[in-house]
Enzyme design. Structure first.
Site, mmCIF file in Angstrom:
data_model
loop_
_atom_site.group_PDB
_atom_site.id
_atom_site.type_symbol
_atom_site.label_atom_id
_atom_site.label_comp_id
_atom_site.label_asym_id
_atom_site.label_seq_id
_atom_site.Cartn_x
_atom_site.Cartn_y
_atom_site.Cartn_z
ATOM 1 N N ARG A 111 9.525 -89.829 14.291
ATOM 2 C CA ARG A 111 10.246 -89.775 13.015
ATOM 3 C C ARG A 111 11.676 -90.283 13.050
ATOM 4 O O ARG A 111 12.308 -90.409 12.007
ATOM 5 C CB ARG A 111 10.261 -88.348 12.424
ATOM 6 C CG ARG A 111 8.902 -87.875 11.994
ATOM 7 C CD ARG A 111 9.035 -86.832 10.906
ATOM 8 N NE ARG A 111 9.780 -85.673 11.337
ATOM 9 C CZ ARG A 111 10.175 -84.713 10.516
ATOM 10 N NH1 ARG A 111 9.917 -84.806 9.225
ATOM 11 N NH2 ARG A 111 10.830 -83.683 10.963
ATOM 12 N N ASP A 112 12.247 -90.519 14.198
ATOM 13 C CA ASP A 112 13.631 -91.008 14.200
ATOM 14 C C ASP A 112 13.830 -92.062 15.285
ATOM 15 O O ASP A 112 14.806 -92.040 16.024
ATOM 16 C CB ASP A 112 14.613 -89.847 14.388
ATOM 17 C CG ASP A 112 16.050 -90.240 13.984
ATOM 18 O OD1 ASP A 112 16.207 -91.234 13.237
ATOM 19 O OD2 ASP A 112 16.983 -89.552 14.414
#
Ligand SMILES: *[C@@H]1O[C@H](CO)[C@@H](O)[C@H](O)[C@H]1NC(C)=O
Ligand SMILES: *[C@@H]1O[C@H](CO)[C@@H](O)[C@H](O)[C@H]1NC(C)=O
Ligand SMILES: *[C@@H]1O[C@H](CO)[C@@H](O)[C@H](O)[C@H]1NC(C)=O
Ligand SMILES: *[C@@H]1O[C@H](CO)[C@@H](O)[C@H](O)[C@H]1NC(C)=O
Ligand SMILES: *[C@@H]1O[C@H](CO)[C@@H](O)[C@H](O)[C@H]1NC(C)=O
Length: 534
Positions: A329-330
């Protein structure tokens, strides 16, 4: 991948590729001696009238220069030919009157000697260069022929050398000094002074530091009484001497009475004038434009390709190989750390999610990540799937190929202020010139087919529809293939949210999160600490 990656021993791709400007600290003026010229030959005795004239003249020059709005004074004293003395005092253009006075107060110690520093003791013709003021006196009227004295030129070189491409460093420095000279001569007519910094996008290596040096600081000054042409001629002469005498050092000074210059890799002048009425020259900032982007880049193509492949393998492991499925997610350049051999490790699992192996997508009520890397379906609708990491991976691949951040202002223009690397890469692709997206530094060394493959792959990963994006398994297959000829054609990217869209995207996702339905999918809603083992 190693557990518990040690941050201290690694640098991130972000740091390597996308270094930001050094924050510089202003240093206050000091009064160290930089240079002196005290030719033996003509001498005077310390009980002579000449000596007492010099003492009186220096104190008067010091008072007058400190009071002068331009930090400059000249004068003469003495009637008899053998006693007459001519003098000049000049303070650096950025210092205050009181600093000027303190600096000039130090000069007599060197001029007359004090038992330790006696090199000018009893010498009739003395030039002393401190780092924020200079002083000259002589039994000859040197004030009458300013140009002549530019023959007397002195050099102080830094003991720090530039270790990689010193010729290029000197070239940039000469460019900076040239610009500053023009400014001092043509524009800053009151002070005939200019200071500024030039920032090189690739930077330099020096013997004193492992860090890349990006900023070259420069300063030039003429005596304020000079006409623009004379000032320019004087500085030109010194610039030529600098090229010849100081090539290879990471700092240095060239001193003449009527003009002087200095360059350093640290911030040595005052940024902001601390005595406003006297100060008219603010430092000038010269940035190299993108067109002048220089290459001594640490990351050659093979390294970049290895980082792309290694990151792809890491993501595949998270998505498909491990027992539990993980969405990072990042993913972004700063979260890909490189070890000493430039092997990439994906780091920072602070917002990673465990993911059900049965379901391929779900919703989250909490959108976290980094703008510029966030897939639109996730940023706006909270849609979670492995394809959001694929999207971020696509952005990262394009950044590595281009050597620029997605949101680099380089991609913005007057017509398109929201331009990003993605819009640029897509435009080039559409025009049939995909290699234009490549870092110009890679021109000669990168095999076109591999670069093309990466651009193509990157564009496939950032497509608008998540279903159109490849999986990480597909990506690895593509990376291992020989060419991109068999890849599907990419569709237009989802233009990710750059700065301009930030607030609307956040507002949208906020309102969405209020009506969020937590899906029945097996998503662990807690943030988890994950250690990834080899
Ligand atoms: C200066 O001192 C020297 C001896 O050091 C002496 O011979 C000379 O007469 C003195 N001159 C004056 C003007 O006092
Ligand atoms: C210093 O300034 C005063 C006042 O303007 C002037 O009378 C004096 O001659 C100056 N000193 C020198 C050494 O020129
Ligand atoms: C003479 O001046 C120098 C430079 O300011 C200083 O380092 C030194 O200590 C001084 N010596 C004496 C004997 O005052
Ligand atoms: C400076 O030195 C480099 C080699 O270290 C050389 O290539 C370059 O031409 C020199 N520049 C000048 C102006 O002499
Ligand atoms: C400096 O002066 C020149 C010539 O007058 C002018 O063209 C230029 O725009 C000026 N530059 C700055 C930075 O003011």
């Amino acid at each position: 991948m190693a557990a518990g990656i040690s941050m201290a021993t690694m640098i991130s791709v972000f740091n390597l590729l996308l270094l930001t400007l050094l924050r510089v600290r202003s240093v206050s003026a000091t009064f160290s001696i930089m240079n002196f010229d005290c030719p033996k030959g003509s001498s005077y005795s310390l009980n002579s009238t000449y000596h007492s004239n010099v003492v009186t003249l220096l104190s008067s020059l010091s008072a007058n220069a400190s009071r002068s709005p331009v930090g400059f004074a000249t004068g003469t004293l003495g009637a008899a030919t053998s006693d007459q003395v001519w003098g000049l005092a000049l303070c650096r253009g950025d210092i205050s009157g009181s600093t000027c006075a303190s600096c000039l107060k130090v000069a007599p110690v060197y001029a007359f000697g004090n038992g330790t520093v006696d090199y000018c003791r009893g010498v009739k013709d003395v030039s002393i260069y401190l780092d924020s003021c200079l002083l000259r006196f002589s039994g000859k009227d040197f004030l009458a022929s300013p140009e002549e004295v530019a023959n007397q030129v002195l050099y102080s070189r830094s003991d720090v050398t530039v270790t990689v491409n010193p010729g290029r460093f000197m070239e940039l420095t000469a460019d900076l000094i040239g610009k500053l000279s023009d400014y001092a001569a043509a524009n800053n007519s009151a002070l005939r002074y200019a200071a500024g910094v030039m920032t090189s996008s690739d930077g330099f290596k020096t013997a004193s530091s492992h860090q890349n040096v990006r900023d070259i600081f420069g300063l030039v000054q003429c005596t304020p009484d000079q006409a623009p042409e004379a000032c320019n001629r004087c500085l030109d002469r010194l610039r030529g001497d600098m090229l010849a005498e100081l090539n290879g050092t990471a700092g240095g000074q060239v001193h003449a009475v009527w003009c002087n210059l200095r360059f350093e890799i640290f911030h040595f002048y005052e940024s902001t004038p601390n005595d406003i009425p006297r100060k008219m020259a603010m430092p000038v900032h010269f940035s190299l434009t993108s067109a002048e982007k220089r290459c001594q880049s640490l990351l050659d193509w093979d390294t970049r390709y290895r980082i792309i492949c290694g990151t792809a393998r890491g993501l595949l492991y998270l998505h498909e190989d491990s027992q539990i499925k993980i969405l990072h997610r990042d993913l972004k350049a700063s979260n890909v750390l490189l070890d000493a051999d430039m092997n990439p490790k994906i780091s920072d699992f602070g917002i990673a999610r465990l993911f059900s192996s049965e379901k391929t997508s779900t919703l989250t009520s909490q959108v976290v990540g980094t703008l510029g890397y966030m897939a639109p379906e996730y940023a706006v609708r909270g849609h979670l799937s492995v394809k959001l990491d694929v999207y971020s991976f696509g952005v990262l691949v394009l950044e590595i190929v281009a050597g620029r951040r997605n949101t680099d202002t380089w991609f913005q223009s007057e017509d398109d202020e929201s331009g990003t690397l993605l819009t640029y890469a897509w435009d080039q692709w559409s025009k049939g010139t995909p290699l234009e997206a490549m870092d110009s530094c890679l021109n000669c060394q990168a095999p076109e087919s591999e670069v093309l493959k990466c651009v193509h792959l990157g564009l496939l990963c950032v497509q608008e529809k998540p279903a159109d994006r490849p999986t990480m398994m597909d990506v690895l297959v593509m990376l291992h293939g020989h060419s991109s000829a068999s890849f599907p054609a990419p569709s237009k990217p989802a233009f990710a949210f750059a700065y301009n869209d930030l607030s609307s995207a956040l507002a949208l996702s906020e309102s969405r999160s209020r009506h969020a339905e937590t899906s029945g999918y097996a998503v662990c809603e807690r943030d988890v600490n994950i250690r990834v083992q080899d």
